[in-house]
Design a protein around this motif. Structure first.
Motif, mmCIF file in Angstrom:
data_model
loop_
_atom_site.group_PDB
_atom_site.id
_atom_site.type_symbol
_atom_site.label_atom_id
_atom_site.label_comp_id
_atom_site.label_asym_id
_atom_site.label_seq_id
_atom_site.Cartn_x
_atom_site.Cartn_y
_atom_site.Cartn_z
ATOM 1 N N ASP A 30 15.765 2.301 20.068
ATOM 2 C CA ASP A 30 15.820 1.200 19.121
ATOM 3 C C ASP A 30 16.872 1.522 18.078
ATOM 4 O O ASP A 30 16.762 2.518 17.379
ATOM 5 N N ARG A 31 17.888 0.687 17.995
ATOM 6 C CA ARG A 31 18.816 0.890 16.879
ATOM 7 C C ARG A 31 18.116 0.428 15.621
ATOM 8 O O ARG A 31 17.046 -0.130 15.692
ATOM 9 N N GLU A 58 7.156 -4.191 16.750
ATOM 10 C CA GLU A 58 8.318 -3.330 16.897
ATOM 11 C C GLU A 58 9.554 -4.081 16.436
ATOM 12 O O GLU A 58 9.540 -5.288 16.298
ATOM 13 N N GLU A 100 13.782 -4.973 16.801
ATOM 14 C CA GLU A 100 14.726 -5.117 17.900
ATOM 15 C C GLU A 100 16.160 -5.020 17.405
ATOM 16 O O GLU A 100 16.461 -5.199 16.232
ATOM 17 N N ASP A 101 17.035 -4.747 18.355
ATOM 18 C CA ASP A 101 18.462 -4.624 18.125
ATOM 19 C C ASP A 101 18.994 -5.974 17.622
ATOM 20 O O ASP A 101 18.781 -6.995 18.272
ATOM 21 N N ARG A 127 22.054 -6.952 17.565
ATOM 22 C CA ARG A 127 23.317 -7.363 18.141
ATOM 23 C C ARG A 127 23.201 -8.476 19.176
ATOM 24 O O ARG A 127 24.038 -9.386 19.192
#
Lengths: 154, 144
Positions: free
Chosen positions: A7-8, A83, A85-86, A88
């Protein structure tokens, strides 16, 4: 060579979906107005949507007006996300939306009839699938770009 | 057709598409029988008894959660490996395995034969059933 997923630094996944819900509402209104013959309103609505997409693609999803709206008004009322999330892929999807909406604006200026409602309908389809079903258009388009060899292969 | 009716039809079409798409996500489908080797993937080794082969890309919202699910299942079962391949710089593998979305998971037996294919995050009960069925009935790789 296998690479483990990581995860970023992430965003609340509900933020982009909230934004996509608002955007799909605007796009559906654009479609209906364009088909009903209110060409001027539909055109300027599509221009506004194009600018919103551009903002999201350039500034990122956190600084998009709908992202800010989510963070200030909606997120405080929700339980924390399970959670993160990215950010991008949603940002990339904004770029895809921008391209579609811009095409509608340009073709309309070029005199193509129904360019506005058709472009808005295409963008609506993608935004709605994301908002209601979590379909990640950015992820899908990215894979297509990889397979088309448009992503640098080192 | 009035503009409003057309708008509702568009909404209905998008909704129907969404339900169809979601119904196919995460479900294991029987796969064309083919064999995968560790060498072509560029990994050290596949699982002795089974492999959960996950194809990801850099821009993939569901891939981290899928990796955690599959890694957990593999960790609980001796002889089962979770192998994750990043396709971003390996487009030739995306073509070779006809990857249409990420994550895509292939369930392999101990000999590297593809038994099932799953698009999107695998449904937990479904993949456990497939995996345990594979462990009960398929070949073990005894070639080291």
């Amino acid at each position: 060579m296998s690479t483990p997923s990581a995860d970023r630094t992430g965003i609340d996944p509900r933020g982009p979906r909230f934004g996509a819900a608002l955007t799909s509402g605007l796009l559906l209104v654009t479609v209906v107005l364009g088909l009903a013959g209110d060409d001027a309103t539909a055109f300027w609505l599509l221009v506004a949507i194009t600018l919103l997409f551009a903002w999201g693609a350039l500034a990122g999803i956190r600084r998009h007006p709908f992202g800010i709206l989510f963070a200030r008004l909606v997120r405080p009322r929700l339980a924390p996300p399970m959670e993160l999330e990215d950010p991008r892929p949603p940002r990339f999807a904004q770029g895809v939306g921008f391209a579609v909406a811009l095409a509608g604006v340009v073709l309309s200026l070029a005199g193509v009839s129904l360019a506005v409602p058709i472009a808005a309908a295409i963008a609506f389809f993608a935004a709605f699938l994301n908002a209601a079903f979590g379909f990640c258009l950015g992820c899908q388009v990215y894979l297509l770009l990889v397979r088309a060899r448009l992503i640098p292969q080192n | 057709m009035s503009a409003l009716a057309a708008g509702l039809a568009l909404l209905a079409a998008a909704t129907a598409t969404g339900f169809v798409w979601r119904s196919r996500q995460g479900v294991a489908h029987a796969a064309r029988p083919e064999t995968v080797s560790a060498r072509e993937l560029g990994t050290p080794a596949l699982g002795e008894r089974a492999t959960l082969l996950q194809f990801s890309t850099e821009f993939c919202a569901q891939c981290p959660a899928t990796a955690r699910l599959l890694g957990g299942l593999a960790g609980e079962r001796p002889g089962v490996e979770h192998v994750e391949i990043d396709l971003t710089r390996r487009a030739e593998l995306a073509d070779r395995f006809r990857i249409a979305q990420t994550p895509t998971t292939l369930v392999l037996d101990g000999a590297g034969t593809v038994l099932a294919r799953i698009g999107g995050t695998p449904r937990r009960d479904d993949i456990i059933e497939r995996l345990d069925r594979t462990l009960r009935s398929h070949r073990v790789n005894t070639i080291r």
